[in-house]
Design an enzyme around this catalytic site. Structure first.
Site, mmCIF file in Angstrom:
data_model
loop_
_atom_site.group_PDB
_atom_site.id
_atom_site.type_symbol
_atom_site.label_atom_id
_atom_site.label_comp_id
_atom_site.label_asym_id
_atom_site.label_seq_id
_atom_site.Cartn_x
_atom_site.Cartn_y
_atom_site.Cartn_z
ATOM 1 N N GLN A 131 -3.460 -0.018 -3.768
ATOM 2 C CA GLN A 131 -2.897 -0.364 -5.135
ATOM 3 C C GLN A 131 -3.226 -1.844 -5.487
ATOM 4 O O GLN A 131 -2.921 -2.839 -4.658
ATOM 5 C CB GLN A 131 -1.100 -0.353 -5.148
ATOM 6 C CG GLN A 131 -0.688 -0.716 -6.372
ATOM 7 C CD GLN A 131 0.856 -0.725 -6.516
ATOM 8 O OE1 GLN A 131 1.542 -0.970 -5.343
ATOM 9 N NE2 GLN A 131 1.368 -0.287 -7.538
ATOM 10 N N SER A 166 -1.479 -3.210 0.134
ATOM 11 C CA SER A 166 -0.897 -2.406 1.343
ATOM 12 C C SER A 166 -1.917 -1.469 1.886
ATOM 13 O O SER A 166 -2.509 -0.554 1.024
ATOM 14 C CB SER A 166 0.198 -1.533 1.243
ATOM 15 O OG SER A 166 1.377 -2.632 0.889
ATOM 16 N N GLU A 249 7.237 4.870 -8.671
ATOM 17 C CA GLU A 249 7.431 4.130 -7.540
ATOM 18 C C GLU A 249 8.801 4.312 -6.970
ATOM 19 O O GLU A 249 9.015 4.329 -5.676
ATOM 20 C CB GLU A 249 7.051 2.505 -7.867
ATOM 21 C CG GLU A 249 7.147 1.896 -6.383
ATOM 22 C CD GLU A 249 6.635 0.493 -6.369
ATOM 23 O OE1 GLU A 249 6.082 -0.151 -5.598
ATOM 24 O OE2 GLU A 249 6.441 -0.007 -7.513
ATOM 25 N N SER A 376 9.924 -8.250 -8.222
ATOM 26 C CA SER A 376 10.896 -9.162 -7.542
ATOM 27 C C SER A 376 12.390 -9.339 -8.551
ATOM 28 O O SER A 376 12.270 -8.806 -9.365
ATOM 29 C CB SER A 376 10.524 -10.770 -7.923
ATOM 30 O OG SER A 376 10.574 -11.095 -9.296
ATOM 31 N N GLU A 378 13.931 -11.504 -9.919
ATOM 32 C CA GLU A 378 13.840 -12.333 -10.995
ATOM 33 C C GLU A 378 13.294 -11.283 -12.303
ATOM 34 O O GLU A 378 13.902 -11.211 -13.345
ATOM 35 C CB GLU A 378 13.051 -13.402 -11.099
ATOM 36 C CG GLU A 378 12.733 -14.259 -12.256
ATOM 37 C CD GLU A 378 12.049 -15.324 -11.926
ATOM 38 O OE1 GLU A 378 11.859 -16.414 -13.126
ATOM 39 O OE2 GLU A 378 11.305 -15.737 -11.197
#
Length: 397
Positions: A131, A166, A249, A376, A378
């Site tokens: 990705q 990854s 996802e 994240s 946030e």
């Protein structure tokens, strides 16, 4: 949604359990428990052979339509498979990014030619994907992407850098979010490109992390090329495609993830009983809270998946995907901290030289990133505040 399993579903569960029991044996049996978070580069070739064994027996792409090589299974049967897979301690699959992310994205946004070219090889685990989203200056806030691409004849030419990619070191392809319209900012002018990695102009550099593994990479594109028709959706419409992928996802495979979490918690409770940490009332209470929290995560995930099956996307459906990410990431990070307290002072030293970590140390160190990767905390809170609750948007440069 009815969260109970029908007699036919229970029979399917027995079939899955029996198949895994029969097939996770011999060389494959030695793979049990390998390749989890923080260890995705572990026994890669052997796990790839296992993934292809799954494919040959029809245990990949379970929810995809049959006409595209899938099983067309219901949501509940997909849940059953992932739960039983995790309970069997089967090895982490190496084809997750292709099967769970790119494949559904191509089904939703891809052309017929793209589906015919890529889906069969994803189902068979013959081509692996990575990705290309995050960049040094654009992590969870993907709208800051600066990797660029332009058309040159019948090819896209790509220049830029991706990071935290990854398993790029073993992938053949990368789906890349790139800016294809000069002068655009934020969400506009982005395109979703499919880029082969085995070519001049692509350099992959592994990143050694604090757990000792190196499944993350930096990927540098310097004049890398891909065919002009390998853009998913329309050029400039990449933001819609990229955010659609992020909805996939956090799909049904998260239920299997939670079974893995439950195993970690059960093992930690067993350790606390063996070493006496369970006698500490504070630790005993935190272990009990973790048990309750895990059940909340599971029920919230089922509720969120129920909304998705009714046609709501991850934002319009009450922010279920963002809520789920906040819940499990915070829970798992706290579990890592709790593990260090249960283990006690021994958790501060490595088992061997030079840096031989035990499972609880790896859990603690890797789970520090749970609240960052995959969106994240946030960013998830901003999504809930702005898109779900309608609060004023945060000031942005």
């Amino acid at each position: 949604m009815d969260l109970s399993f029908s007699p036919a579903d229970q029979a399917f569960r027995r079939d899955v359990r029996a198949w895994l029991g029969d097939n996770l044996s011999g060389e494959f049996g030695a793979l049990r428990g390998l390749g989890g978070p923080g260890r995705e580069d572990e026994a890669h070739d052997e796990r790839l052979a296992w993934n292809r064994h799954l494919a040959r027996h029809g245990w990949t792409a379970l929810g995809w339509p049959r006409e595209h090589g899938g099983r067309g299974l219901s949501l509940m049967r997909q849940v059953i498979f992932h739960e039983e897979y995790a309970r069997a301690d089967a090895p982490a699959r190496v084809n997750h990014l292709g099967e769970e992310l790119l494949g559904p994205t191509l089904l939703a946004f891809g052309t017929e030619a793209q589906k015919a070219r890529f889906l069969p090889k994803i189902v068979a685990a013959e081509e692996l994907w990575c990705q290309g989203y995050s960049e040094p200056g654009a992590g969870s806030d993907l709208a800051g992407v600066t990797t660029r691409a332009h058309l040159e004849g019948d090819e896209w030419v790509v220049d830029g850098q991706k990071v935290w990619t990854s398993m790029a070191q073993v992938a053949q392809w990368c789906f890349v979010l790139a800016r294809t319209e000069p002068g655009t900012r934020r969400h506009g002018g982005l395109s979703f490109l499919l880029v082969p990695l085995d070519q001049e102009g692509v350099e992959v550099r592994p990143i050694r992390q604090i757990t000792g593994g190196a499944e993350f990479n930096e990927v540098f594109f310097s004049g890398a090329r891909t065919d002009a028709d390998l853009v998913v959706g329309e050029p400039g419409d990449g933001w819609r495609v990229a955010t659609g992928l992020l909805g996939f996802e956090r799909g049904v495979s998260t239920l299997g993830q939670q079974v893995g979490f439950a195993r970690e918690l059960d093992d930690l409770v067993a350790l606390a009983k063996r070493n006496g940490a369970i006698e500490d009332p504070v630790l005993r209470d935190r272990l009990a809270q973790a048990k309750v929290g895990l059940e909340v995560i599971r029920l919230n995930a089922l509720r969120g998946l129920s909304g998705l099956t009714r046609g709501a996307d991850s934002a319009d459906g009450g922010g279920a995907a963002s809520i789920g990410k906040l819940l499990w990431a915070g829970w798992h990070r706290r579990l890592g901290e709790l593990a260090m307290q249960v283990v006690g002072p021994r958790s501060l030293t490595a088992e061997g030289s030079p840096y031989d970590l035990d499972r609880w140390q790896r859990l603690y160190l890797f789970s520090r990133a749970d609240t960052i990767y995959g969106g994240s905390d946030e960013i998830q809170r901003n999504i809930l505040a702005e898109r779900v609750l309608g609060l004023p948007r945060e000031a942005r440069p």
